[in-house]
Design an enzyme around this catalytic site. Sequence first.
Site, PDB file in Angstrom:
ATOM      1  N   ASN A   1     -10.728   9.242  50.373  1.00 20.62           N
ATOM      2  CA  ASN A   1     -11.705   9.163  49.286  1.00 20.62           C
ATOM      3  C   ASN A   1     -11.107   8.443  48.079  1.00 20.62           C
ATOM      4  OD1 ASN A   1     -13.682  10.479  50.684  1.00 20.62           O
ATOM      5  ND2 ASN A   1     -13.179  12.505  49.845  1.00 20.62           N
ATOM      6  N   GLY A   2     -11.915   7.601  47.452  1.00 21.72           N
ATOM      7  CA  GLY A   2     -11.473   6.947  46.226  1.00 21.72           C
ATOM      8  C   GLY A   2     -10.546   5.771  46.443  1.00 21.72           C
TER       9      GLY A   2
ATOM     10  N   GLY B   1     -11.599   2.850  47.751  1.00 18.53           N
ATOM     11  CA  GLY B   1     -12.333   1.591  47.570  1.00 18.53           C
ATOM     12  C   GLY B   1     -13.175   1.164  48.757  1.00 18.53           C
ATOM     13  N   LYS B   2     -13.430   2.083  49.691  1.00 19.77           N
ATOM     14  CA  LYS B   2     -14.263   1.699  50.846  1.00 19.77           C
ATOM     15  C   LYS B   2     -15.694   1.375  50.415  1.00 19.77           C
ATOM     16  CE  LYS B   2     -13.822   5.583  52.719  1.00 19.77           C
ATOM     17  NZ  LYS B   2     -13.262   6.806  52.357  1.00 19.77           N
TER      18      LYS B   2
ATOM     19  N   GLU C   1     -20.631   6.265  55.340  1.00 23.38           N
ATOM     20  CA  GLU C   1     -20.512   7.712  55.592  1.00 23.38           C
ATOM     21  C   GLU C   1     -21.773   8.272  56.253  1.00 23.38           C
ATOM     22  OE1 GLU C   1     -17.738   9.297  55.015  1.00 23.38           O
ATOM     23  OE2 GLU C   1     -16.712   8.395  53.294  1.00 23.38           O
TER      24      GLU C   1
END
Lengths: 236, 322
Positions: free
Chosen positions: A39-40, A42-43, A162
């Site tokens: 998480n976090g 940059g995806k 997601e």
Amino acid sequence: MQNILEVHGLQTLYGESHILHGVSFDIKSGETVSIMGRNGMGKSTTLKSILGIAPPRSGSVIYKGEDITRLPTWKRMRRDIAYVPEGRGMFHNLTVKEHLQMAARKNSRGEANWTYDQVLDVFPRLTERLVNKGTQLSGGEQQMLAIGRALLTNPDLLILDEATEGLAPLIRKEIWQVIRQIKDSGVSTVIVDKNIKVLNELCEKHILIVKGKVMFQGDSRSLDDNKEFIEQSLAV
Amino acid sequence: MSILSNKSEKIFIYLFFAIGLFIPLFLEGNTFFINKFSTIIILAIFVMSLDYLVGRTGLITLGHAMFYGLGGYIFTILAPEYEAVNFWVYTFYVMLISGFIALIVGLIVLRTSGIYMIMITLALAQMSFYFFADSIEYGGQDGLFVYIKPETSIFGLNFLDLENETHFYYLCLLSLFNCFVFFKIIMNSSFGRVIDALKENPDRATALGYNIFHFRLIAYVLASSLAAYAGYLFALQFGFVNPSMMSWDVSATALVMALLGGLGTIYGAIIGSFVYEGLHYFIEHLTEYWMFFMGALIIALVLTLKNGMAGFLNTLSGGKRS
């Protein structure tokens, strides 16, 4: 095979914070590609930069040989890209049927490979919920509707952010089944997810993003070869 | 598929138009009430166009009366003074020209949203108000007069005489009906779904490949030219136009009517106009300070009724709250 998407040196900032530090990769036509990362890292921002929702400060996005870096979002989508956002993005004032109605259109070549009935065939659960509002659905149903809505735009490139997050295992399985079906129909697909096992089996190519940089890209075999490094990068 | 969205709407619309059709028979000769109803129906068309803009598209404007006034002015300026013109031809002209003006105005105002859009539409409406109020050519504060009413023949057939109050009433009722059906068809089309979607979440609609600016612009042009049509009918009924038609309180009152009726319901615009004007009529006869009581009553109604009168009717008829 031709590249459907090429991303070169994306640098994206949200205000002062620098999120993407030169992300580059390419996707071949018909390929299914996973983007992994904690998480976090940059995806989602990478996806949003490709779509113009978070325009990059520098770098370029080449889609089907055309530089689309400066195009407004809606024009990019009209070039047959579909996006299923994280959180699904339902409209609370539209019913399931209306969601599908408003999204449906032929692609830029005038083809309609996906029709309203076909989408309902793939997601029979939605048939029972046609008159319900988008936000009156369960998480899984919302996800199905979000994917169904995206398919009805008859995309060449489908971007799923997601898609299985927060869903019950059985529903997840159902969603993965549909993604497999989409893959078989020849649509190029980008999947952001955390389930390495499924991604490994489903995708031809894998991209690992760590702190806004691509730390690994390769096929499933090289993913296995680098298993330790990748698991380390994904571990919380 | 029915274009009516719920039971209460169905009941209301059938009842309203059935009563509307026969009421002149009971009011035989009472031109005061026939005229009053025509006026309210014209107002309902205006409120309906505003309701679509505010309630469905999510564009809040305080300058909608500009188009109401322009509709009247376009007709009186274009039509020769002492010659009966064709009503339908001038309907086309009025809507076309006002639609074109709305296109230009829309290109400017739709670049803003929320409070900025309210302010810029208000400013433009006040500008046109003062333009007409200060112009010698267009009659200044007194405005312009319609000396000869248009004739309504289509292919040589003439059913309506606009000098006749009852005939004019039926023309207004028909216009309201058409306007209602028009908006309902739009709402149920894919265009209408996109409009609903972009009101709810513009970014999401963009990510589905829709240029929200184009959609808003089309909605703005449609609503504005229908407002102009209502202004045109107003000019025909009263035989004059003046700048007060464009004044900001006309826009604000229409907004109150739309709210009272139930924002975004379209048929609520009919309820809102009739309830507002009805209350106005009765309270005015009871006391000199009608505005005070009217204001208090409206505050009470808006606070107690969720989704306005239309929402109330819906609950009464056992419908779900949407």
